[in-house]
Design a protein around this motif. Structure first.
Motif, mmCIF file in Angstrom:
data_model
loop_
_atom_site.group_PDB
_atom_site.id
_atom_site.type_symbol
_atom_site.label_atom_id
_atom_site.label_comp_id
_atom_site.label_asym_id
_atom_site.label_seq_id
_atom_site.Cartn_x
_atom_site.Cartn_y
_atom_site.Cartn_z
ATOM 1 N N UNK A 176 0.814 -1.221 0.000
ATOM 2 C CA UNK A 176 0.000 0.000 0.000
ATOM 3 C C UNK A 176 0.845 1.267 0.000
ATOM 4 N N UNK A 177 2.091 1.155 0.405
ATOM 5 C CA UNK A 177 2.963 2.323 0.454
ATOM 6 C C UNK A 177 3.560 2.652 -0.906
ATOM 7 N N UNK A 178 3.962 1.648 -1.635
ATOM 8 C CA UNK A 178 4.647 1.869 -2.910
ATOM 9 C C UNK A 178 3.759 2.563 -3.949
ATOM 10 N N UNK A 179 2.445 2.251 -4.058
ATOM 11 C CA UNK A 179 1.645 3.001 -5.032
ATOM 12 C C UNK A 179 1.602 4.511 -4.770
ATOM 13 N N UNK A 180 1.865 4.926 -3.545
ATOM 14 C CA UNK A 180 1.933 6.360 -3.254
ATOM 15 C C UNK A 180 3.101 6.990 -4.009
ATOM 16 N N UNK A 181 4.153 6.219 -4.216
ATOM 17 C CA UNK A 181 5.311 6.711 -4.960
ATOM 18 C C UNK A 181 5.026 6.822 -6.459
ATOM 19 N N UNK A 182 3.931 6.260 -6.898
ATOM 20 C CA UNK A 182 3.604 6.313 -8.325
ATOM 21 C C UNK A 182 3.347 7.745 -8.778
ATOM 22 N N UNK A 183 2.765 8.554 -7.931
ATOM 23 C CA UNK A 183 2.424 9.918 -8.322
ATOM 24 C C UNK A 183 3.653 10.706 -8.769
ATOM 25 N N UNK A 184 4.716 10.786 -7.951
ATOM 26 C CA UNK A 184 5.882 11.524 -8.451
ATOM 27 C C UNK A 184 6.556 10.858 -9.647
ATOM 28 N N UNK A 185 6.539 9.529 -9.697
ATOM 29 C CA UNK A 185 7.142 8.849 -10.846
ATOM 30 C C UNK A 185 6.365 9.128 -12.126
ATOM 31 N N UNK A 186 5.052 9.131 -12.041
ATOM 32 C CA UNK A 186 4.234 9.447 -13.203
ATOM 33 C C UNK A 186 4.475 10.886 -13.648
#
Length: 153
Positions: free
Chosen positions: A67-77
């Motif tokens: 659940x934590x890693x998808x939060x990092x998707x925003x800056x990567x996107x």
């Protein structure tokens, strides 16, 4: 991006690029997830180790990282210019959770790599200027995939 300038690609011309870059982010997320789980296991308290070694902290870090890693998707996107990135980051878990639930075991290869499928679907469905036909096609393809996973055997 100002679409009125000549030579600027339209939204529909950028749709394949958007979907591919969302897939790249989806491919990067399992690596971050595995790194998070290994870090959690490495920093685990030795007193929590059970009979089979220090597997419990690894499993716990894996579940938290899910659940934590998808939060990092925003800056990567955003870094890969999938804009608006927060739309994709918010919608992708709606595609991820059914894939996790339908995969035999989430820690299996398909469960880990489901982000490679979920983020492009989310990018397709949330594309600015996309027609309802394109959005519907993305949802229909996803439901077809879920149906194929739900069939036993």
């Amino acid at each position: 991006m100002d679409l009125s300038k000549p030579g600027t690609p339209s939204v529909t011309q950028r749709l394949p690029e958007r979907v591919v870059f969302a897939g790249v982010v989806g491919a990067m997320l399992p690596l971050l997830h595995i790194g998070w789980a290994l870090l959690g296991a490495a920093l685990a308290d030795e007193s929590r180790c059970g009979h089979f070694g220090c597997i419990e902290p690894l499993v716990e870090a894996w579940e938290i990282g899910r659940w934590l890693v998808p939060v990092l998707a925003w800056p990567l996107l955003g870094l890969l210019r999938v804009r608006p990135a927060w739309h994709v980051a918010l919608v992708a878990p709606l595609f991820l959770v059914p894939l996790w639930e339908l995969s035999a075991r989430p820690e299996m290869l398909f469960g880990v790599l489901s982000t490679v499928l979920a983020y492009p679907f989310a990018a397709l469905v949330t594309a600015p200027g996309a027609s309802w036909r394109q959005r519907g096609l993305g949802v229909a393809l996803f439901l077809l995939l879920c149906g194929a996973l739900a069939v036993p055997g």
